[in-house]
Write a protein that holds these residues in place. Structure first.
Motif, PDB file in Angstrom:
ATOM      1  N   TYR A 159       1.078  -1.213   0.006  1.00 47.76           N
ATOM      2  CA  TYR A 159      -0.079  -0.024  -0.060  1.00 47.76           C
ATOM      3  C   TYR A 159       0.730   1.245  -0.137  1.00 47.76           C
ATOM      4  CZ  TYR A 159      -3.971   3.077   1.818  1.00 47.76           C
ATOM      5  OH  TYR A 159      -4.736   4.360   2.166  1.00 47.76           O
ATOM      6  N   VAL A 160       0.942   2.058  -1.013  1.00 49.37           N
ATOM      7  CA  VAL A 160       1.941   3.127  -1.232  1.00 49.37           C
ATOM      8  C   VAL A 160       1.325   4.298  -1.063  1.00 49.37           C
ATOM      9  CG1 VAL A 160       3.580   3.995  -2.972  1.00 49.37           C
ATOM     10  CG2 VAL A 160       3.257   1.419  -2.909  1.00 49.37           C
ATOM     11  N   ILE A 161       1.909   4.850  -0.376  1.00 51.61           N
ATOM     12  CA  ILE A 161       1.270   6.396   0.208  1.00 51.61           C
ATOM     13  C   ILE A 161       2.248   7.204  -0.358  1.00 51.61           C
ATOM     14  CG2 ILE A 161       0.750   7.669   2.312  1.00 51.61           C
ATOM     15  CD1 ILE A 161       0.265   5.101   3.833  1.00 51.61           C
ATOM     16  N   LEU A 162       1.555   8.375  -1.010  1.00 48.32           N
ATOM     17  CA  LEU A 162       2.353   9.301  -1.711  1.00 48.32           C
ATOM     18  C   LEU A 162       1.832  10.748  -1.165  1.00 48.32           C
ATOM     19  CD1 LEU A 162       2.172   8.119  -5.292  1.00 48.32           C
ATOM     20  CD2 LEU A 162       4.131   7.586  -3.459  1.00 48.32           C
ATOM     21  N   PRO A 163       2.234  11.365   0.012  1.00 50.83           N
ATOM     22  CA  PRO A 163       1.664  12.698   0.289  1.00 50.83           C
ATOM     23  C   PRO A 163       2.091  13.868  -0.416  1.00 50.83           C
ATOM     24  CG  PRO A 163       2.722  11.518   2.304  1.00 50.83           C
ATOM     25  CD  PRO A 163       3.345  10.819   0.747  1.00 50.83           C
ATOM     26  N   ASP A 164       1.278  14.862  -0.596  1.00 55.40           N
ATOM     27  CA  ASP A 164       1.713  16.115  -0.871  1.00 55.40           C
ATOM     28  C   ASP A 164       2.147  16.958   0.365  1.00 55.40           C
ATOM     29  OD1 ASP A 164       0.887  15.545  -3.408  1.00 55.40           O
ATOM     30  OD2 ASP A 164      -0.397  17.141  -3.676  1.00 55.40           O
ATOM     31  N   ASN A 165       3.120  17.233   0.652  1.00 54.21           N
ATOM     32  CA  ASN A 165       3.465  17.617   2.101  1.00 54.21           C
ATOM     33  C   ASN A 165       3.221  18.953   2.172  1.00 54.21           C
ATOM     34  OD1 ASN A 165       4.866  15.257   3.172  1.00 54.21           O
ATOM     35  ND2 ASN A 165       6.379  15.277   1.456  1.00 54.21           N
ATOM     36  N   LEU A 166       3.214  19.430   3.408  1.00 54.74           N
ATOM     37  CA  LEU A 166       2.913  20.832   3.994  1.00 54.74           C
ATOM     38  C   LEU A 166       3.457  21.725   3.148  1.00 54.74           C
ATOM     39  CD1 LEU A 166       1.084  22.473   6.031  1.00 54.74           C
ATOM     40  CD2 LEU A 166       3.140  22.327   7.565  1.00 54.74           C
ATOM     41  N   GLY A 167       2.762  22.706   2.417  1.00 52.53           N
ATOM     42  CA  GLY A 167       3.162  23.615   1.737  1.00 52.53           C
ATOM     43  C   GLY A 167       3.584  23.423   0.065  1.00 52.53           C
ATOM     44  N   HIS A 168       3.104  22.158  -0.115  1.00 54.40           N
ATOM     45  CA  HIS A 168       3.384  21.762  -1.509  1.00 54.40           C
ATOM     46  C   HIS A 168       2.294  21.101  -2.222  1.00 54.40           C
ATOM     47  CE1 HIS A 168       7.381  21.820   0.405  1.00 54.40           C
ATOM     48  NE2 HIS A 168       8.074  21.460  -0.783  1.00 54.40           N
ATOM     49  N   GLY A 169       2.117  21.110  -3.504  1.00 58.40           N
ATOM     50  CA  GLY A 169       1.083  20.525  -4.000  1.00 58.40           C
ATOM     51  C   GLY A 169      -0.046  20.959  -3.664  1.00 58.40           C
ATOM     52  N   ARG A 170      -1.166  19.950  -3.425  1.00 57.04           N
ATOM     53  CA  ARG A 170      -2.643  20.513  -3.186  1.00 57.04           C
ATOM     54  C   ARG A 170      -2.840  20.445  -1.847  1.00 57.04           C
ATOM     55  NH1 ARG A 170      -5.507  16.241  -7.260  1.00 57.04           N
ATOM     56  NH2 ARG A 170      -7.362  17.071  -6.345  1.00 57.04           N
ATOM     57  N   SER A 171      -1.791  20.395  -1.154  1.00 57.99           N
ATOM     58  CA  SER A 171      -2.102  20.568   0.353  1.00 57.99           C
ATOM     59  C   SER A 171      -1.873  22.094   0.941  1.00 57.99           C
ATOM     60  CB  SER A 171      -0.803  19.648   1.214  1.00 57.99           C
ATOM     61  OG  SER A 171      -0.906  18.374   0.975  1.00 57.99           O
ATOM     62  N   SER A 172      -2.321  22.439   2.134  1.00 63.31           N
ATOM     63  CA  SER A 172      -2.238  23.910   2.631  1.00 63.31           C
ATOM     64  C   SER A 172      -0.894  24.511   2.239  1.00 63.31           C
ATOM     65  CB  SER A 172      -2.488  23.980   4.049  1.00 63.31           C
ATOM     66  OG  SER A 172      -3.829  23.285   4.094  1.00 63.31           O
ATOM     67  N   LYS A 173      -0.861  25.812   1.705  1.00 65.28           N
ATOM     68  CA  LYS A 173       0.235  26.353   1.499  1.00 65.28           C
ATOM     69  C   LYS A 173      -0.044  28.016   1.431  1.00 65.28           C
ATOM     70  CE  LYS A 173      -0.326  25.325  -3.498  1.00 65.28           C
ATOM     71  NZ  LYS A 173      -1.907  24.627  -3.157  1.00 65.28           N
ATOM     72  N   PRO A 174       0.936  28.750   1.314  1.00 68.17           N
ATOM     73  CA  PRO A 174       0.702  30.171   1.364  1.00 68.17           C
ATOM     74  C   PRO A 174      -0.065  30.791   0.261  1.00 68.17           C
ATOM     75  CG  PRO A 174       2.867  29.606   1.989  1.00 68.17           C
ATOM     76  CD  PRO A 174       2.322  28.618   1.689  1.00 68.17           C
ATOM     77  N   SER A 175      -0.029  30.069  -0.831  1.00 72.09           N
ATOM     78  CA  SER A 175      -0.860  30.605  -2.071  1.00 72.09           C
ATOM     79  C   SER A 175      -2.262  30.472  -2.034  1.00 72.09           C
ATOM     80  CB  SER A 175      -0.159  30.084  -3.483  1.00 72.09           C
ATOM     81  OG  SER A 175      -0.269  28.489  -3.517  1.00 72.09           O
ATOM     82  N   ASP A 176      -2.589  29.568  -1.070  1.00 65.71           N
ATOM     83  CA  ASP A 176      -4.246  29.347  -0.942  1.00 65.71           C
ATOM     84  C   ASP A 176      -4.904  30.585  -0.632  1.00 65.71           C
ATOM     85  OD1 ASP A 176      -3.768  26.651  -1.426  1.00 65.71           O
ATOM     86  OD2 ASP A 176      -3.761  25.987   0.633  1.00 65.71           O
ATOM     87  N   GLY A 177      -4.124  31.728  -0.207  1.00 56.57           N
ATOM     88  CA  GLY A 177      -4.708  32.888   0.225  1.00 56.57           C
ATOM     89  C   GLY A 177      -4.093  33.993   1.195  1.00 56.57           C
ATOM     90  N   MET A 178      -3.262  32.908   2.237  1.00 57.45           N
ATOM     91  CA  MET A 178      -2.837  33.776   3.477  1.00 57.45           C
ATOM     92  C   MET A 178      -1.634  34.421   3.033  1.00 57.45           C
ATOM     93  SD  MET A 178      -3.475  30.937   6.606  1.00 57.45           S
ATOM     94  CE  MET A 178      -2.950  31.995   7.925  1.00 57.45           C
ATOM     95  N   ARG A 179      -0.699  34.054   2.027  1.00 64.77           N
ATOM     96  CA  ARG A 179       0.285  34.660   1.554  1.00 64.77           C
ATOM     97  C   ARG A 179       1.263  34.527   2.591  1.00 64.77           C
ATOM     98  NH1 ARG A 179      -0.582  39.086  -3.165  1.00 64.77           N
ATOM     99  NH2 ARG A 179      -2.267  37.947  -4.099  1.00 64.77           N
ATOM    100  N   MET A 180       2.085  35.551   2.988  1.00 58.81           N
ATOM    101  CA  MET A 180       3.081  35.530   3.884  1.00 58.81           C
ATOM    102  C   MET A 180       2.625  35.664   5.323  1.00 58.81           C
ATOM    103  SD  MET A 180       5.837  35.322   2.033  1.00 58.81           S
ATOM    104  CE  MET A 180       7.281  35.436   3.261  1.00 58.81           C
ATOM    105  N   THR A 181       1.408  35.647   5.675  1.00 58.71           N
ATOM    106  CA  THR A 181       1.133  35.295   6.926  1.00 58.71           C
ATOM    107  C   THR A 181       0.839  33.683   7.178  1.00 58.71           C
ATOM    108  OG1 THR A 181      -1.507  35.437   6.377  1.00 58.71           O
ATOM    109  CG2 THR A 181      -0.157  37.577   6.803  1.00 58.71           C
ATOM    110  N   PHE A 182       0.793  32.901   6.479  1.00 59.25           N
ATOM    111  CA  PHE A 182       0.801  31.532   6.574  1.00 59.25           C
ATOM    112  C   PHE A 182       1.884  31.172   7.790  1.00 59.25           C
ATOM    113  CE2 PHE A 182       1.442  27.071   5.644  1.00 59.25           C
ATOM    114  CZ  PHE A 182      -0.004  26.614   5.443  1.00 59.25           C
ATOM    115  N   PRO A 183       1.438  30.429   8.431  1.00 58.60           N
ATOM    116  CA  PRO A 183       2.526  29.945   9.812  1.00 58.60           C
ATOM    117  C   PRO A 183       3.897  29.710   8.895  1.00 58.60           C
ATOM    118  CG  PRO A 183       0.394  28.921  10.128  1.00 58.60           C
ATOM    119  CD  PRO A 183       0.214  29.652   8.843  1.00 58.60           C
ATOM    120  N   ARG A 184       4.846  30.029   9.445  1.00 60.84           N
ATOM    121  CA  ARG A 184       6.362  29.745   9.036  1.00 60.84           C
ATOM    122  C   ARG A 184       6.702  28.386   9.522  1.00 60.84           C
ATOM    123  NH1 ARG A 184      12.037  32.227  10.902  1.00 60.84           N
ATOM    124  NH2 ARG A 184      13.230  31.673   8.922  1.00 60.84           N
TER     125      ARG A 184
END
Length: 357
Positions: free
Chosen positions: A106-131
């Motif tokens: 069972y092979v698991i391929l995450p999009d890691n935090l800040g990447h791909g389709r996971s939560s990231k600054p470009s979703d709307g928070m820009r530079m206020t996204f947690p560092r």
């Protein structure tokens, strides 16, 4: 290093070539989003975090009721789980009888935090996204597995580049959760020296572009991103291959010019890039390596600018883990620089041996 934000450079550099898929692995996969409620960042901030994950194969439960055939593959900076559908990786590993045969694992391929389709600054928070840092990214992976997929142990963590470093964080933070580790293309020390300097150069180039505007840009800061792409090309390339393929000044310059046309049409989100590059700042598993007692297959390549073998770091540190083995792939015109980590033909026999142990 499979950097999504440098897709123009991916088209340029052999390390990141994207040949046509021989088999449509994506069609055999399942995808989902998992929401991690009230995720706690090391900065003290809290928010709901979306983690996108792709899976191949079917989970199997042992006599104790737990899933016992899961493996997780972790991508590099700027990448996503989808990069592991490329034929140089997938066609070598997922088929019948191959090391990660999806009828067995069972092979698991995450999009890691800040990447791909996971939560990231470009979703709307820009530079206020947690560092976020690597500690946060691995904590999110852990919650994804347990809360989202019901996985409480892994047969293997295989990580490339940033994923390689995450494998060491896993081994020192959650000892024994994964029964084997396969970190490819990294060192197990704090990101410093040339490795941190070229990352910081890229960050500063983006921020120095007036179009960046403190992260509140209305169009991508193309000049800053272009400098970052240039740095990444040098960092990821195989000098032997470039010399053989572009042996004249005209050929080399033509290669670069053609690449810019591709790159200008594929700019990534500058704020995402800054966060992705900066997230390595808290990485330093070196003092804790003795916690890793499971079998480890550590593979670097001799043509890796980012993890230069002349530093001798891996050769020293492998002795601190009782069941670790280090392999340095010799440089040749066929190796892929830093990106050798994703070309399975160079290391899959050793991976098969690790899984058989």
């Amino acid at each position: 290093m499979n950097w999504k934000f440098l897709i123009g450079a991916l088209a340029l550099a052999l390390a990141f070539a994207l040949p046509a898929q021989a088999q449509n692995w994506a069609a055999q996969s399942a995808q989902r989003d998992v929401t991690l409620r009230d995720f706690a960042f090391t900065t003290g901030e809290r928010m709901d975090v979306r983690m996108h994950v792709t899976t191949l194969g079917t989970p199997h439960r042992g006599t104790d009721g737990r899933i016992d055939n899961a493996v997780m593959v972790l991508h590099g900076t700027g990448g996503s789980g989808a990069q592991f559908f490329r034929p140089q990786f997938a066609d070598e590993l997922y088929g019948p009888g191959q090391p990660l045969d999806i009828t067995k694992y069972y092979v698991i391929l995450p999009d890691n935090l800040g990447h791909g389709r996971s939560s990231k600054p470009s979703d709307g928070m820009r530079m206020t996204f947690p560092r976020y840092g690597y500690t946060d990214m691995v904590a999110a992976q852990h919650r994804l597995l347990e809360e989202g997929l019901g996985v409480t142990r892994l047969q293997l963590i295989l990580g490339t580049s940033m994923g390689c470093m995450h494998a060491f964080v896993w081994g020192t933070t959650y000892p024994g959760f994964a029964e084997r580790l396969a970190p490819f293309a990294c060192n197990a020390v704090e990101i410093a020296g040339r490795n941190r300097i070229w990352r910081q150069m890229s960050i500063e180039a983006i921020k120095a572009d007036p179009a960046w505007n403190g992260g509140n840009y209305t169009s991508q800061p193309e000049q800053g991103l272009r400098t970052a792409r240039d740095l990444n090309m040098i960092a990821g390339a195989n000098a032997l291959a470039w010399q053989a393929q572009y042996p004249t000044r005209a050929q080399a310059e033509s290669y670069l010019t053609e690449g810019y046309a591709t790159a200008s049409a594929n700019l990534a989100e500058a704020n995402d890039v800054i966060y992705q590059l900066d997230s390595s700042r808290d990485y330093n598993p070196a003092p804790l390596l003795s916690r890793i007692t499971v079998p480890v297959l550590w593979v670097n390549s001799a043509d890796d600018f980012i993890n230069p073998p002349e530093l001798g770091l891996a050769q020293q540190q492998v002795t601190e883990m009782p069941r670790a083995r280090f392999i340095l792939i010799p440089a040749s015109p066929e190796t892929k620089g830093h990106g050798t980590h994703t070309w399975a033909r160079f290391w899959k026999a050793e991976l098969a041996q690790l899984l058989a142990d």
